[in-house]
Design an enzyme around this catalytic site. Structure first.
Site, PDB file in Angstrom:
ATOM      1  N   LYS A   8      73.647  62.467 -30.912  1.00 31.33           N
ATOM      2  CA  LYS A   8      74.787  61.958 -30.207  1.00 31.33           C
ATOM      3  C   LYS A   8      74.705  60.654 -30.343  1.00 31.33           C
ATOM      4  O   LYS A   8      73.978  59.839 -30.994  1.00 31.33           O
ATOM      5  CB  LYS A   8      74.659  62.370 -28.656  1.00 31.33           C
ATOM      6  CG  LYS A   8      73.178  61.664 -28.208  1.00 31.33           C
ATOM      7  CD  LYS A   8      73.440  60.197 -27.527  1.00 31.33           C
ATOM      8  CE  LYS A   8      72.491  59.539 -27.123  1.00 31.33           C
ATOM      9  NZ  LYS A   8      72.319  58.115 -26.975  1.00 31.33           N
ATOM     10  N   ASP A 133      68.792  62.915 -21.795  1.00 35.78           N
ATOM     11  CA  ASP A 133      69.756  63.220 -22.600  1.00 35.78           C
ATOM     12  C   ASP A 133      69.839  64.675 -22.784  1.00 35.78           C
ATOM     13  O   ASP A 133      70.780  65.270 -23.409  1.00 35.78           O
ATOM     14  CB  ASP A 133      69.693  62.429 -23.972  1.00 35.78           C
ATOM     15  CG  ASP A 133      69.822  61.052 -23.969  1.00 35.78           C
ATOM     16  OD1 ASP A 133      70.760  60.518 -22.873  1.00 35.78           O
ATOM     17  OD2 ASP A 133      69.309  60.131 -24.950  1.00 35.78           O
TER      18      ASP A 133
END
Length: 280
Positions: A8, A133
């Site tokens: 990401k 995350d």
């Protein structure tokens, strides 16, 4: 079972407070990119066995994939073992959620392998125990993340955008960056709500012109290469460039592949870990 674990980037990252347990409260827009590890996950008789194509990847409980497997097995009373081979492509300690991506992929794969009727929300509540995350990596795509990362709101997809990643030849400790951030004064904060609105309305130009990562106040001050990489990206006509997460990776958007490739080849002269990819 082979699964992909996608990295990401943070389109924005703001720190808005701190919990009593020391975790920072965040507002972030996160975006999956087409850079991924491949995990080969199989049932074995007992235990958790981790292997990797990279020697520096831990194979014990220091590995988030290991901790994810153990948490799933303990929570859902799995009486078999699991082997996980990690073909590592995402750089480590880079601000790209490489470890969390692997952990999320393990949780989702084990749900399928062991045929457990477990929702994404349940997996998110599990995953946040081992990595902030992981909730986003379970959901993927484009999302607004709040809390310590566990409150996820899906946004309109920004897939297909061209990105060049440059990771300097050093890693950064996330813990160190957040500790140092607490000492920062006079921080410019992103307009998180304005950015969310722009993403959902498809106003990509507004998004790239208003990206802010408050953690640059620590990492980019400590390591001058980060701003040098950003400046070079703008010289090569990047339409928006920023550090991802706690760093040190810098990602840069480009309007077309030709300009992205020019920048890519220029940066390859200086750095080992440079990637052209797209948002997914």
């Amino acid at each position: 079972m082979n699964v992909k674990a996608y990295a990401k980037v943070n389109i924005s990252l703001d720190v808005i407070g701190k919990r009593e347990d020391g975790y920072h409260l965040l507002k972030m827009i996160m975006q999956s990119i087409n850079l991924y590890d491949v995990l080969d996950i199989r049932i074995i008789d007992e235990g958790i066995k981790i292997t990797s194509n990279r020697r520096n990847i831990p194979t014990n409980d220091k590995n988030i994939a290991y901790r994810a497997a153990k948490l799933f097995m303990d929570t859902y009373k799995i009486d078999k073992g699991i082997s996980i081979h990690i073909n590592k492509r995402i750089p480590v300690a880079a601000g790209l959620a490489g470890g969390s991506a692997d952990g999320a992929a393990v949780l989702k794969a084990m749900r399928d392998i062991f045929k457990k009727d477990v929702s994404d929300e349940e997996l998110i509540n599990l995953g946040v125990k081992i990595g902030a995350d992981i909730p986003f990596c379970i959901v993927g795509g484009t999302a607004f993340c709040e809390g310590i990362g566990e409150k996820i709101t899906k946004l309109r997809s920004m897939n297909g955008k061209i990105i060049v990643l440059v990771k300097p030849d050093f890693g950064v400790s996330t813990k160190m960056v957040y500790t140092e951030y607490d000492k920062c004064l006079d921080v410019k904060h992103p307009d998180s709500e304005g950015l969310v609105k722009a993403v959902n309305n498809g106003h990509f130009k507004f998004v790239v012109n208003n990206m802010v990562n408050v953690l640059e106040n620590v990492t980019a001050v400590k390591y001058k290469e980060i701003n040098e990489i950003k400046e070079k990206a703008l010289e090569y006509n990047s339409i928006g460039t920023m550090m991802s997460g706690s760093g040190p990776t810098v990602f840069s958007f480009f309007d077309n592949t030709k300009e992205a490739e020019k920048y890519f080849y220029e940066m390859k002269k200086e750095y080992n870990k440079v990637f052209i990819t797209r948002t997914v």
